[in-house]
Design an enzyme around this catalytic site. Structure first.
Site, short mmCIF file in Angstrom:
data_model
loop_
_atom_site.label_atom_id
_atom_site.label_comp_id
_atom_site.label_asym_id
_atom_site.label_seq_id
_atom_site.Cartn_x
_atom_site.Cartn_y
_atom_site.Cartn_z
N GLU A 40 -39.26 39.08 21.36
CA GLU A 40 -37.67 39.45 21.68
C GLU A 40 -36.97 38.00 21.64
O GLU A 40 -37.21 37.50 22.68
CB GLU A 40 -37.86 39.86 23.22
CG GLU A 40 -38.32 41.36 23.18
CD GLU A 40 -37.54 42.52 22.65
OE1 GLU A 40 -36.38 42.43 22.42
OE2 GLU A 40 -38.33 43.61 22.53
N CYS A 86 -29.31 36.71 25.80
CA CYS A 86 -29.50 36.96 24.28
C CYS A 86 -28.66 37.87 23.50
O CYS A 86 -28.47 37.82 22.20
CB CYS A 86 -30.97 37.42 24.28
SG CYS A 86 -30.98 38.97 25.37
N ASN A 106 -33.22 32.61 31.25
CA ASN A 106 -32.05 33.07 31.49
C ASN A 106 -32.13 34.44 32.50
O ASN A 106 -31.02 34.81 33.12
CB ASN A 106 -31.28 33.25 30.22
CG ASN A 106 -31.93 34.55 29.40
OD1 ASN A 106 -32.97 34.39 29.30
ND2 ASN A 106 -31.15 34.96 28.44
P1 NAD Z 1 -37.71 28.98 24.71
O1 NAD Z 1 -38.12 29.83 23.47
O2 NAD Z 1 -37.42 27.42 24.77
O3 NAD Z 1 -38.84 29.37 25.72
C1 NAD Z 1 -39.37 30.50 26.05
C2 NAD Z 1 -40.72 30.52 26.72
O4 NAD Z 1 -41.62 29.92 25.54
C3 NAD Z 1 -40.70 29.75 27.84
O5 NAD Z 1 -41.74 30.20 28.91
C4 NAD Z 1 -41.32 28.32 27.21
O6 NAD Z 1 -42.02 27.41 28.29
C5 NAD Z 1 -42.50 29.08 26.29
N1 NAD Z 1 -42.80 27.95 25.17
C6 NAD Z 1 -42.30 26.71 24.86
N2 NAD Z 1 -42.97 26.48 23.63
C7 NAD Z 1 -44.10 27.13 23.57
C8 NAD Z 1 -45.07 27.33 22.54
N3 NAD Z 1 -45.26 26.24 21.51
N4 NAD Z 1 -46.02 28.51 22.56
C9 NAD Z 1 -45.72 29.49 23.51
N5 NAD Z 1 -44.82 29.48 24.39
C10 NAD Z 1 -43.76 28.33 24.37
O7 NAD Z 1 -36.18 29.97 25.41
P2 NAD Z 1 -35.62 29.71 26.64
O8 NAD Z 1 -34.77 28.58 26.22
O9 NAD Z 1 -36.20 29.80 27.64
O10 NAD Z 1 -34.71 30.96 26.46
C11 NAD Z 1 -33.61 31.23 25.50
C12 NAD Z 1 -33.98 32.25 24.51
O11 NAD Z 1 -34.40 33.27 24.59
C13 NAD Z 1 -32.58 32.47 23.61
O12 NAD Z 1 -32.96 32.01 22.14
C14 NAD Z 1 -32.49 33.76 23.94
O13 NAD Z 1 -31.77 34.48 23.03
C15 NAD Z 1 -33.79 34.31 23.85
N6 NAD Z 1 -33.85 35.43 24.59
C16 NAD Z 1 -34.15 36.80 24.30
C17 NAD Z 1 -34.13 38.03 24.85
C18 NAD Z 1 -34.20 39.45 24.22
O14 NAD Z 1 -34.68 40.18 24.80
N7 NAD Z 1 -34.18 39.45 22.70
C19 NAD Z 1 -33.64 37.91 26.20
C20 NAD Z 1 -33.46 36.73 26.58
C21 NAD Z 1 -33.61 35.42 26.06
#
Ligand code: NAD
Length: 474
Positions: A248, A282, A152
């Site tokens: 995060e 987020c 995002n």
């Molecule tokens: P996601 O959890 O689907 O993916 C995040 C990352 O994890 C990607 O690079 C993905 O390829 C990787 N991933 C997937 N499976 C994995 C595994 N088994 N082991 C390790 N890595 C793996 O999240 P998304 O859909 O890309 O992003 C949205 C989410 O991120 C929302 O929940 C949002 O709230 C959160 N977010 C949090 C913050 C914060 O700072 N707190 C900021 C932005 C987004």
């Protein structure tokens, strides 16, 4: 169509398999992106290990200069960078420009903080037996950082990993989200141009689970810095053993609007907090609790503000709201909206999916255990519920599995202080939406919103170890 390689040892690296990346809005193919294999991940980790001495040898001013140069290079290519974000993430250009500008800031803060990493002296003689010793701490890089980022904020959240990690003298393997690899590769090339030693940054594109789990499991990776969903974050924590982990994660952020608030201004700001980048933020504003006296006026103003938002192509500079990251995600959000309406919520605006774009949606009187309220919506949807008192509103905000940021609008000092104390979140915003963030503030959550803090200086703390040195003069 352009082909995008991996980035290993400071240069492009071929692999065997590639996959077509398509734009979330309109579906046009953008590039053939490398699908890294486990062997590629091995090479990237080996490169990061091999680059450790080169990074350790760089004095703080040199690490700072590389990051400063990166910020300048990125600023000089602002338009290209914003276009790339708009294309691959479906982020409206206005917001994409804002993201590039914030990314430049994040690297500039990292350049500054690189020069301020220090320890302290410890008065050992405060304990009997500690006399005659000089003791101090210093902060050392953890070593190799595995950085895993979401789709995002594909440029600025990568910066929140790379900036602090490199400022502290670590080497990094970055695994960007599969939906948004192009901006990460773009920055990798700029970092090389800025003078980063080869192998200090390696980028693995491809299958998230395969590559993510490899980084989590490999003993050569010393620390993991993850931003993403609660589901993946929880698995990482369970599999990471004793590795350092920063998580995060998500939220269903809320704001309270007291009876004395300036309804027009607050509603305007709430619309921005709820609908920017289709709510895929987020700290997107998902829940609003208002006092009965102002409810109707507030909802009218919020509807007006939502109706002014322009829906369409992210590359149109006038667009405010575009397609979500995938049709599956917008259909999931629609399903949650329908569930809430089926359980008695009123649809005050939106709730329609046209040409792949979910219209900004306002729901009233949503049951608190409906998914659109208690789970992370990550969509352009906000609910407005009544609260009879500040105490009830605070209880509602806190009745959540998450705790990233929360806000309250009030003109009463005692109420503001009461909320600051009682709201359970990593950050409390008085007279602002919880969606506010600048890049040097401490940022992170409690409960299911995560572990640890980012915001450059705080991320550096997470990515360094404290070493104690004692001189015995006796
Ligand atoms: P996601 O959890 O689907 O993916 C995040 C990352 O994890 C990607 O690079 C993905 O390829 C990787 N991933 C997937 N499976 C994995 C595994 N088994 N082991 C390790 N890595 C793996 O999240 P998304 O859909 O890309 O992003 C949205 C989410 O991120 C929302 O929940 C949002 O709230 C959160 N977010 C949090 C913050 C914060 O700072 N707190 C900021 C932005 C987004």
């Amino acid at each position: 169509m352009q082909r995008k390689w991996l980035w290993i040892e400071g240069r492009k690296a071929e692999t065997e398999a590639y996959e077509t990346l398509s734009a979330p809005y309109g579906g046009a193919p953008l590039a053939e992106v490398a699908l890294a294999s486990e062997a590629d991940a091995d090479r990237a980790i080996a490169a990061a290990v091999a680059a450790k001495p080169a990074m350790r040898a760089l004095p703080a001013h040199a690490r700072s200069a590389i990051l400063e140069r990166l910020a300048e290079l990125l600023d000089g290519r602002r338009e290209e960078a914003a276009r790339l974000i708009a294309l691959e993430a479906g982020k409206p250009l206005k917001a994409a420009y804002a993201e590039v500008d914030r990314t430049v800031q994040t690297y500039k803060f990292s350049a500054e903080e690189a020069k301020r990493i220090h320890g302290e002296t410890i008065p050992l003689d405060a304990a009997p037996g500690g006399e005659g010793r000089l003791a101090f701490t210093q902060r050392e890089p953890v070593g190799v950082v595995g950085a895993i980022t979401p789709f995002n904020f594909p440029m600025n959240l990568v910066a929140h990993k790379l900036g602090p990690a490199l400022a502290a003298g670590n080497t990094v393997i970055l695994k960007p989200a599969p939906q948004t690899p192009l901006t990460a590769l773009f920055v990798a090339e700029l970092l090389a141009e800025a003078g980063l030693p080869d192998g200090a940054l390696n980028v693995l594109t491809g299958d998230g689970k395969l590559l993510g789990e490899k980084l989590v499991a490999d003993p050569r990776v010393d620390a993991l810095s993850f931003t993403g969903s609660v589901g993946v974050g929880t698995r990482i924590r369970a599999q990471a053993g004793l590795k350092r982990v920063t998580l995060e994660l998500g939220s269903n952020s809320a704001v309270i609007v007291d009876r004395d608030a300036n309804v027009d201004a607050v509603a305007e700001r709430c619309a921005a907090g709820a609908f920017s980048y289709q709510g895929q933020v987020c700290i997107s504003l998902q829940r609003i609790y208002v006092m009965p006296e102002i409810r109707d006026a507030f909802v009218e103003k919020l509807k007006e503000a939502a109706s002014r938002l322009r829906i369409g192509d992210p590359l149109d500079p006038e667009t405010d709201v575009s397609a979500m990251i995938s049709p599956r995600e917008s259909e999931r959000a629609l399903d949650w909206i329908e569930e809430a309406v089926g359980r008695g919520a009123k649809l005050a605006a939106g709730g329609t999916l046209t040409d792949g774009v979910l219209a900004p949606t306002i729901l009233l009187d949503v049951p608190h255990d409906a998914r659109i309220s208690c789970r992370e919506a990550f969509a352009p949807v906000v609910l407005v519920n009544l609260a009879e008192s500040i105490e009830e509103a605070i209880a509602r905000v806190n009745d959540s599995a998450y705790g990233l940021q929360a806000g309250i609008y009030t003109n009463r000092l005692d109420t503001a202080l009461q909320a600051a104390e009682a709201l359970r979140a990593g950050g409390v915003l008085i007279n602002d939406i919880p969606t506010f963030r600048v890049d040097h503030m401490p940022y992170g959550g409690i409960k299911e919103s995560g572990i640890g803090r980012e915001g450059v200086r705080y991320a550096i703390e997470e990515l360094t170890e404290t070493k104690l040195v004692i001189f015995n003069r006796n």
